[in-house]
Write a protein that holds these residues in place. Structure first.
Motif, PDB file in Angstrom:
ATOM      1  N   LYS A   2       0.653  -0.943   0.278  1.00 53.18           N
ATOM      2  CA  LYS A   2       0.344   0.148  -0.336  1.00 53.18           C
ATOM      3  C   LYS A   2       0.841   0.970   0.297  1.00 53.18           C
ATOM      4  CE  LYS A   2      -4.206  -1.624   2.728  1.00 53.18           C
ATOM      5  NZ  LYS A   2      -4.965  -1.474   3.625  1.00 53.18           N
ATOM      6  N   PRO A   3       0.444   2.403  -0.419  1.00 55.08           N
ATOM      7  CA  PRO A   3       1.426   3.234  -0.948  1.00 55.08           C
ATOM      8  C   PRO A   3       1.529   4.122   1.050  1.00 55.08           C
ATOM      9  CG  PRO A   3      -0.706   3.797  -1.484  1.00 55.08           C
ATOM     10  CD  PRO A   3      -0.908   2.561  -1.560  1.00 55.08           C
ATOM     11  N   ASP A   4       2.374   4.227   1.451  1.00 52.92           N
ATOM     12  CA  ASP A   4       2.374   5.163   2.423  1.00 52.92           C
ATOM     13  C   ASP A   4       1.576   6.450   2.691  1.00 52.92           C
ATOM     14  OD1 ASP A   4       4.645   3.171   3.220  1.00 52.92           O
ATOM     15  OD2 ASP A   4       6.016   4.574   2.254  1.00 52.92           O
ATOM     16  N   VAL A   5       0.734   6.602   3.706  1.00 55.78           N
ATOM     17  CA  VAL A   5      -0.182   7.689   3.503  1.00 55.78           C
ATOM     18  C   VAL A   5       0.528   8.248   4.583  1.00 55.78           C
ATOM     19  CG1 VAL A   5      -2.427   8.430   3.739  1.00 55.78           C
ATOM     20  CG2 VAL A   5      -1.879   6.286   2.464  1.00 55.78           C
ATOM     21  N   LEU A   6       0.489   9.978   5.045  1.00 57.00           N
ATOM     22  CA  LEU A   6       0.942  10.006   5.698  1.00 57.00           C
ATOM     23  C   LEU A   6      -0.040  10.455   7.239  1.00 57.00           C
ATOM     24  CD1 LEU A   6       3.546  13.400   4.946  1.00 57.00           C
ATOM     25  CD2 LEU A   6       3.587  10.977   5.706  1.00 57.00           C
ATOM     26  N   THR A   7      -0.257  10.352   8.482  1.00 56.05           N
ATOM     27  CA  THR A   7      -0.754  10.890   9.451  1.00 56.05           C
ATOM     28  C   THR A   7      -1.388  11.906   9.501  1.00 56.05           C
ATOM     29  OG1 THR A   7       0.667  11.167  11.329  1.00 56.05           O
ATOM     30  CG2 THR A   7      -0.159   8.856  10.853  1.00 56.05           C
ATOM     31  N   ALA A   8      -1.759  13.073  10.512  1.00 55.00           N
ATOM     32  CA  ALA A   8      -1.962  14.450  10.412  1.00 55.00           C
ATOM     33  C   ALA A   8      -0.629  15.047  10.503  1.00 55.00           C
ATOM     34  CB  ALA A   8      -3.577  14.879  11.079  1.00 55.00           C
ATOM     35  N   GLN A   9      -0.187  13.486  11.715  1.00 55.80           N
ATOM     36  CA  GLN A   9       1.189  14.620  12.469  1.00 55.80           C
ATOM     37  C   GLN A   9       1.863  14.727  12.462  1.00 55.80           C
ATOM     38  OE1 GLN A   9       1.540  12.377  16.426  1.00 55.80           O
ATOM     39  NE2 GLN A   9       3.088  14.169  17.460  1.00 55.80           N
ATOM     40  N   GLN A  10       2.389  13.164  11.279  1.00 51.54           N
ATOM     41  CA  GLN A  10       3.369  13.441   9.586  1.00 51.54           C
ATOM     42  C   GLN A  10       3.395  14.351   9.246  1.00 51.54           C
ATOM     43  OE1 GLN A  10       2.716   9.265   9.003  1.00 51.54           O
ATOM     44  NE2 GLN A  10       4.511   8.954  10.506  1.00 51.54           N
ATOM     45  N   ALA A  52       4.846  17.634  11.019  1.00 55.22           N
ATOM     46  CA  ALA A  52       6.652  17.469  10.858  1.00 55.22           C
ATOM     47  C   ALA A  52       6.666  17.720  10.117  1.00 55.22           C
ATOM     48  CB  ALA A  52       6.754  16.079  11.723  1.00 55.22           C
ATOM     49  N   ALA A  53       6.636  17.003   8.932  1.00 56.14           N
ATOM     50  CA  ALA A  53       7.113  17.093   7.182  1.00 56.14           C
ATOM     51  C   ALA A  53       6.836  18.677   6.675  1.00 56.14           C
ATOM     52  CB  ALA A  53       6.308  16.772   5.839  1.00 56.14           C
ATOM     53  N   ASP A  87       4.101  29.292   1.543  1.00 54.72           N
ATOM     54  CA  ASP A  87       4.773  28.658   2.230  1.00 54.72           C
ATOM     55  C   ASP A  87       3.679  27.040   2.789  1.00 54.72           C
ATOM     56  OD1 ASP A  87       7.001  30.699   2.391  1.00 54.72           O
ATOM     57  OD2 ASP A  87       6.896  30.958   3.891  1.00 54.72           O
ATOM     58  N   TYR A  88       2.967  27.215   2.699  1.00 54.08           N
ATOM     59  CA  TYR A  88       2.716  26.008   2.966  1.00 54.08           C
ATOM     60  C   TYR A  88       1.862  25.524   1.768  1.00 54.08           C
ATOM     61  CZ  TYR A  88       1.913  27.596   7.703  1.00 54.08           C
ATOM     62  OH  TYR A  88       2.456  27.757   9.480  1.00 54.08           O
ATOM     63  N   GLU A  89       1.704  25.724   0.738  1.00 59.33           N
ATOM     64  CA  GLU A  89       1.483  25.011  -0.824  1.00 59.33           C
ATOM     65  C   GLU A  89       2.720  24.700  -1.669  1.00 59.33           C
ATOM     66  OE1 GLU A  89      -0.232  27.354  -5.122  1.00 59.33           O
ATOM     67  OE2 GLU A  89       0.830  28.346  -3.885  1.00 59.33           O
ATOM     68  N   ALA A  90       3.599  25.736  -0.940  1.00 56.90           N
ATOM     69  CA  ALA A  90       4.654  24.874  -1.856  1.00 56.90           C
ATOM     70  C   ALA A  90       5.226  23.527  -0.411  1.00 56.90           C
ATOM     71  CB  ALA A  90       5.888  25.482  -1.435  1.00 56.90           C
ATOM     72  N   GLY A  91       5.086  23.667   0.195  1.00 60.93           N
ATOM     73  CA  GLY A  91       4.918  22.258   1.286  1.00 60.93           C
ATOM     74  C   GLY A  91       4.146  20.946   1.467  1.00 60.93           C
ATOM     75  N   ALA A  92       3.185  21.410   0.846  1.00 65.07           N
ATOM     76  CA  ALA A  92       1.855  21.111   0.687  1.00 65.07           C
ATOM     77  C   ALA A  92       2.411  19.786  -0.961  1.00 65.07           C
ATOM     78  CB  ALA A  92       0.712  21.178   0.437  1.00 65.07           C
ATOM     79  N   SER A 125       4.989  18.951  -1.450  1.00 60.49           N
ATOM     80  CA  SER A 125       5.944  17.088  -1.486  1.00 60.49           C
ATOM     81  C   SER A 125       5.273  16.795   0.241  1.00 60.49           C
ATOM     82  CB  SER A 125       7.058  18.786  -0.411  1.00 60.49           C
ATOM     83  OG  SER A 125       6.844  19.008   1.031  1.00 60.49           O
ATOM     84  N   LEU A 126       4.033  16.884   0.457  1.00 53.51           N
ATOM     85  CA  LEU A 126       4.514  15.565   1.181  1.00 53.51           C
ATOM     86  C   LEU A 126       3.604  14.467   0.646  1.00 53.51           C
ATOM     87  CD1 LEU A 126       0.945  17.696   3.265  1.00 53.51           C
ATOM     88  CD2 LEU A 126       3.570  16.422   3.791  1.00 53.51           C
TER      89      LEU A 126
END
Length: 139
Positions: free
Chosen positions: A8-16, A19-20, A131-136, A138-139
């Protein structure tokens, strides 16, 4: 007998995910990792709801602008909500935007990466929100 495994593809939790984002946005700080017991929207783990949620603050938001709001208020920085599908994340963003049309003070920035919805305070400037757009991305 051979056993086949399906990855399964890795799915981040909200907390992860928070952190990213924090790695590229030093002003961000995790303030609340929600559970079924303290989720104010009562959506965590429920049908059509998110699988995890976390709130964060952003030190660029003026404390005078958020006086009286709880530490987890989106206006203080934002939140991350993780859904099973991108469609569910998009539906949640659309729902929030519909509500905000009748309450202009409730507007916020939304960035979606797969099933991850990043909600960002409208008290940040458009440049800061980028900054958040760019960060999103890369999630």
């Amino acid at each position: 007998m051979a056993t086949a495994s399906v990855e399964k593809p890795d799915v981040l939790t909200a907390q992860q995910a928070v952190a990213a984002l924090e790695k590229s946005i030093p002003e961000l700080k995790l303030v609340q990792d929600y559970t079924e017991a303290n989720d104010p929207n009562h959506l965590l783990g429920r049908p059509g709801g998110y699988t995890s949620k976390a709130a964060f603050s952003d030190s660029r938001v003026s404390s005078a602008d958020v006086e009286g709001l709880g530490k987890e208020a989106v206006e203080r920085g934002g939140s991350v909500e993780v859904f099973k599908t991108a469609e569910e994340a998009k539906a949640r963003a659309k729902y929030i935007e519909t509500i905000a049309k009748s309450m202009p003070g409730a507007t916020e920035y939304h960035y979606i990466a797969g099933g991850i919805l990043v909600r960002v305070s409208n008290l940040l400037t458009p440049t800061q929100a980028q900054d958040y757009e760019a960060g999103a991305k890369s999630l």
